[in-house]
Design an enzyme around this catalytic site. Sequence first.
Site, short mmCIF file in Angstrom:
data_model
loop_
_atom_site.label_atom_id
_atom_site.label_comp_id
_atom_site.label_asym_id
_atom_site.label_seq_id
_atom_site.Cartn_x
_atom_site.Cartn_y
_atom_site.Cartn_z
N ASP A 29 0.86 -1.19 0.00
CA ASP A 29 0.00 0.00 0.00
C ASP A 29 0.89 1.25 0.00
OD1 ASP A 29 -3.22 0.55 1.02
OD2 ASP A 29 -1.78 2.22 1.08
N ILE A 30 0.53 2.23 -0.82
CA ILE A 30 1.36 3.44 -0.96
C ILE A 30 1.31 4.33 0.29
CG2 ILE A 30 -0.34 5.01 -2.01
CD1 ILE A 30 1.83 5.65 -4.14
N GLN A 92 -15.09 1.99 0.88
CA GLN A 92 -14.22 1.59 -0.23
C GLN A 92 -13.91 2.82 -1.07
OE1 GLN A 92 -15.90 -1.19 -3.08
NE2 GLN A 92 -13.90 -1.69 -3.95
N VAL A 93 -12.62 3.07 -1.29
CA VAL A 93 -12.20 4.23 -2.06
C VAL A 93 -11.83 3.83 -3.49
CG1 VAL A 93 -10.47 6.07 -2.25
CG2 VAL A 93 -11.45 5.50 -0.01
N HIS A 98 -10.05 -5.41 -3.35
CA HIS A 98 -8.73 -5.64 -2.75
C HIS A 98 -8.90 -6.05 -1.29
CE1 HIS A 98 -9.82 -1.36 -2.58
NE2 HIS A 98 -9.22 -1.30 -1.39
N HIS A 100 -6.86 -5.85 2.26
CA HIS A 100 -5.74 -5.24 2.98
C HIS A 100 -5.22 -6.26 4.00
CE1 HIS A 100 -6.82 -0.83 2.23
NE2 HIS A 100 -7.99 -1.39 2.00
#
Length: 137
Positions: A29-30, A92-93, A98, A100
Amino acid sequence: MDCIFCKIVSNEIPSIKVYEDDRVFAFMDINPLNDGHLLIVPKAHAATIHEITEADFLAVMSVTHKLAAAVKKALNPEGINLMQLNGRAANQVVPHLHVHIVPRWSGDGLPICNWEPAASDMEKIKDVAGQIQEALE
Ligand code: 5GP
Ligand code: ZN
């Protein structure tokens, strides 16, 4: 399609890849919530649990299981949160499914999922259970 995770899967956008097979891609994750925060995605675009095929979902969960073990071995967290959000109401963005993996340490400052349990009406719980059972295919 203008999907950021599809672009990561196809290497149009760079990512720090940790794992890849024919169905699944996993990367860091960034904006990690903690060290070791990973995202596991299907290669075939699916926005949520309602669009993904059962085979792809099982493949994502299988890789999640494998990576959780690797995270445990590498970082030895005291716990791991798995999160998989579906829809804006669930926060959810990015609309490409996905999972996490968030390693947890006590005192890491992240919120614990500690919503307060409140007493409910047993008849209502039974009624809702019946609705779900009727909807099962
Ligand atoms: P969610 O949709 O479950 O709320 O979270 C989306 C997650 O994707 C966030 O944790 C965010 O940091 C991560 N994310 C968003 N854009 C990128 C990106 O371009 N690269 C990577 N590696 N992670 C991203
Ligand atoms: Zn996508």
